[in-house]
Design a protein around this motif. Structure first.
Motif, mmCIF file in Angstrom:
data_model
loop_
_atom_site.group_PDB
_atom_site.id
_atom_site.type_symbol
_atom_site.label_atom_id
_atom_site.label_comp_id
_atom_site.label_asym_id
_atom_site.label_seq_id
_atom_site.Cartn_x
_atom_site.Cartn_y
_atom_site.Cartn_z
ATOM 1 N N GLY A 37 0.917 -1.264 -0.074
ATOM 2 C CA GLY A 37 -0.067 0.041 -0.173
ATOM 3 C C GLY A 37 0.809 1.132 0.081
ATOM 4 N N LEU A 38 1.782 1.295 0.878
ATOM 5 C CA LEU A 38 2.719 2.478 0.920
ATOM 6 C C LEU A 38 3.725 2.816 -0.339
ATOM 7 N N GLN A 39 3.919 1.383 -1.089
ATOM 8 C CA GLN A 39 4.816 1.479 -2.363
ATOM 9 C C GLN A 39 3.938 2.022 -3.412
ATOM 10 N N LEU A 40 2.705 1.855 -3.308
ATOM 11 C CA LEU A 40 1.676 2.295 -4.482
ATOM 12 C C LEU A 40 1.735 3.761 -4.513
ATOM 13 N N TRP A 41 1.504 4.432 -3.246
ATOM 14 C CA TRP A 41 1.960 5.804 -3.173
ATOM 15 C C TRP A 41 3.266 6.308 -3.901
ATOM 16 N N VAL A 42 4.253 5.533 -3.431
ATOM 17 C CA VAL A 42 5.799 6.047 -3.883
ATOM 18 C C VAL A 42 5.628 5.682 -5.312
ATOM 19 N N MET A 44 3.192 6.120 -7.633
ATOM 20 C CA MET A 44 2.350 7.307 -8.023
ATOM 21 C C MET A 44 2.926 8.520 -8.185
ATOM 22 N N GLY A 45 4.160 8.430 -7.420
ATOM 23 C CA GLY A 45 4.902 10.059 -7.311
ATOM 24 C C GLY A 45 5.029 10.634 -6.028
ATOM 25 N N CYS A 46 4.589 9.882 -4.957
ATOM 26 C CA CYS A 46 4.516 10.420 -3.732
ATOM 27 C C CYS A 46 6.110 10.359 -3.071
ATOM 28 N N SER A 47 6.701 11.405 -2.485
ATOM 29 C CA SER A 47 7.924 11.163 -2.008
ATOM 30 C C SER A 47 7.907 10.242 -0.575
ATOM 31 N N PRO A 48 8.671 9.138 -0.238
ATOM 32 C CA PRO A 48 8.445 8.714 0.915
ATOM 33 C C PRO A 48 8.493 9.449 2.167
ATOM 34 N N LYS A 49 9.340 10.457 2.171
ATOM 35 C CA LYS A 49 9.331 11.297 3.326
ATOM 36 C C LYS A 49 8.003 12.038 3.684
ATOM 37 N N LYS A 148 11.829 2.769 9.279
ATOM 38 C CA LYS A 148 13.046 3.558 9.059
ATOM 39 C C LYS A 148 13.847 3.050 8.092
ATOM 40 N N SER A 149 13.723 1.632 7.595
ATOM 41 C CA SER A 149 14.423 1.192 6.591
ATOM 42 C C SER A 149 13.874 1.827 5.341
ATOM 43 N N LYS A 150 12.675 2.055 4.961
ATOM 44 C CA LYS A 150 12.197 2.562 3.868
ATOM 45 C C LYS A 150 12.138 4.012 3.750
ATOM 46 N N GLY A 151 12.615 4.631 4.941
ATOM 47 C CA GLY A 151 12.588 6.105 4.937
ATOM 48 C C GLY A 151 11.591 6.785 4.640
ATOM 49 N N TYR A 152 10.288 6.482 5.382
ATOM 50 C CA TYR A 152 9.100 6.945 5.503
ATOM 51 C C TYR A 152 9.260 8.100 6.564
ATOM 52 N N ALA A 153 7.921 9.013 6.679
ATOM 53 C CA ALA A 153 8.157 10.315 7.492
ATOM 54 C C ALA A 153 7.932 9.804 9.013
ATOM 55 N N GLY A 154 7.322 8.732 9.208
ATOM 56 C CA GLY A 154 7.099 8.428 10.663
ATOM 57 C C GLY A 154 6.029 7.542 10.997
ATOM 58 N N ALA A 155 5.366 7.773 12.018
ATOM 59 C CA ALA A 155 4.359 6.809 12.373
ATOM 60 C C ALA A 155 3.272 7.521 13.227
ATOM 61 N N MET A 156 1.924 6.969 13.100
ATOM 62 C CA MET A 156 0.856 7.499 13.957
ATOM 63 C C MET A 156 -0.195 6.215 14.329
ATOM 64 N N THR A 157 -0.819 6.527 15.279
ATOM 65 C CA THR A 157 -1.917 5.443 15.815
ATOM 66 C C THR A 157 -3.068 5.801 15.967
ATOM 67 N N TRP A 158 -3.811 4.842 15.793
ATOM 68 C CA TRP A 158 -5.647 4.791 15.997
ATOM 69 C C TRP A 158 -5.494 3.590 17.094
ATOM 70 N N ALA A 159 -5.856 3.815 18.369
ATOM 71 C CA ALA A 159 -5.685 5.244 19.052
ATOM 72 C C ALA A 159 -4.975 5.241 20.417
ATOM 73 N N THR A 194 13.642 7.481 -7.203
ATOM 74 C CA THR A 194 13.294 8.559 -7.726
ATOM 75 C C THR A 194 11.889 8.400 -8.130
ATOM 76 N N THR A 195 10.966 9.480 -8.035
ATOM 77 C CA THR A 195 9.628 9.306 -8.013
ATOM 78 C C THR A 195 9.273 10.129 -9.254
ATOM 79 N N THR A 196 8.442 9.588 -10.258
ATOM 80 C CA THR A 196 8.018 10.286 -11.319
ATOM 81 C C THR A 196 6.444 10.641 -10.910
ATOM 82 N N PRO A 197 6.420 12.173 -11.359
ATOM 83 C CA PRO A 197 5.079 12.795 -10.926
ATOM 84 C C PRO A 197 4.190 12.286 -12.049
ATOM 85 N N ARG A 198 2.841 12.249 -11.387
ATOM 86 C CA ARG A 198 1.720 11.897 -12.462
ATOM 87 C C ARG A 198 1.523 12.926 -13.792
ATOM 88 N N PRO A 199 1.198 12.304 -14.628
ATOM 89 C CA PRO A 199 1.066 13.086 -15.690
ATOM 90 C C PRO A 199 -0.207 14.053 -15.857
#
Length: 338
Positions: A37-42, A44-49, A148-159, A194-199
């Motif tokens: 799921g996270l990889q799909l965001w990347v 599609m052009g979203c930066s991991p950070k 941390k290994s993926k270089g994502y921005a961090g973590a949140m919780t519910w709840a 390297t992320t490629t912005p969506r056209p």
């Protein structure tokens, strides 16, 4: 929100926040896991950070079909039951807080059997017809290392209030302490991918934000008309007008009027007035709502053609908020005297 990926609605028992794909995941569930799921965001052009990963402090529960002694991942459930039995405190069918789960699992006399999802890296437990998929300190730590290994921005919780805040199963608040210990000194690295912005053609259209004063997205469609005047805060949100009936108040009241129309006619080529406040009056479609030379009229794009619409008597078209408004709120000086 990388949880609730499974639940009673799926029709089978499973953990709801698996980290990776498992052998039994098929069809739409093959990539319905945290990692993919996270990889799909990347992809599609979203930066991991920019990606924050959600960690659930609760479990999804199920009631198995009567006579079903198969407790493996993906086993049959009684979907009509709506989920597992309610907990003593959360009192919700199909849902248990971590502190309700850990106390049962730790109680050897309660009869619960705890298992580990080897590929999904999360625990599950069962007893009789009850089956629970959840997170525990071990699975949360695995997700922290993965973030941390993926270089994502961090973590949140519910709840946070579903953690073991009374220390019934050991130290108080074990799950949130793991998040804090791993994230407090974590520095988000610059992406190595390297992320490629969506056209432009593949991007969704911009939508209005909750205050209706600016688009929620900074990306503008090529054919989107944008007024040159400054939008006022607190202006009413746009409502699509009808070509056959009128919307909004006929008599001014204390409420802010909404867009209203009478009849629509094809647009003629207008002549720009000398006192137009530099509004670019369109002769063709440049967006959904477009200003008209007359204060009480405006254009809408209907089947590719600019059509003229009229506001209710006593109202003018506000080019900043794209609604029929009171003259006192006009963003064109000459329209304040209309």
């Amino acid at each position: 929100m990388s949880y609730d990926l499974r639940g009673n609605w799926a029709g089978f028992a499973d953990t709801h926040s698996p980290l990776y794909k498992r052998p039994h995941d098929q069809w739409a569930y093959e990539k319905l896991n945290v990692n993919d799921g996270l990889q799909l965001w990347v992809d599609m052009g979203c930066s991991p950070k920019k990606l924050v990963v959600g960690i659930p402090f609760y479990g999804r529960t199920y009631t198995l079909s009567r006579g079903n002694n198969n407790y493996n991942l993906g086993t049959y459930i009684n979907k009509e039951a709506g989920g597992g039995d309610p907990g003593p405190y959360t009192n919700a069918t199909g849902f248990l807080a971590y502190y309700e789960i850990c106390t049962e699992v730790m109680n050897k006399d309660a009869g619960w059997t705890k298992q580990w999802d080897e590929q999904g890296k999360v625990p599950y437990t069962y007893k009789g017809t009850q089956w629970i998929g959840y997170e525990d300190p071990e699975s949360v730590q695995i997700k922290m290392d993965w973030i941390k290994s993926k270089g994502y921005a961090g973590a949140m919780t519910w709840a946070i209030d579903m953690d073991d805040f009374h220390g019934l199963c050991g130290p108080k608040n074990p799950l949130i302490h793991i998040l804090h210990a791993n994230m407090k000194s974590y520095e988000v690295p610059e992406p190595t991918v390297t992320t490629t912005p969506r056209p432009e053609w593949a991007r969704p259209p911009s939508t209005k934000s909750s205050d209706s004063t600016k688009p929620a997205s900074t990306t503008k469609r090529p054919d989107e008309w944008e007024p040159s005047t400054t939008k006022r805060p607190g202006t009413p949100s746009r409502r699509p007008p009808s070509t056959t009936s009128s919307q909004g108040p006929a008599v001014p009241s204390t409420s802010v009027p909404s867009a209203a129309t009478t009849t629509a006619t094809p647009a003629a080529n207008p002549t720009t007035a000398s006192n137009s406040n530099e509004i670019d009056y369109p002769t063709e479609c440049k967006g959904d709502f477009m200003p008209h030379q007359d204060c009480d009229k405006y254009y809408r794009c209907v089947h590719g053609k600019a059509m003229v619409f009229s506001c209710k008597p006593g109202l003018i078209f506000n080019t900043g908020s794209s609604v029929c408004d009171w003259p006192s709120n006009a963003d064109r000086e000459r329209c304040k005297e209309a």
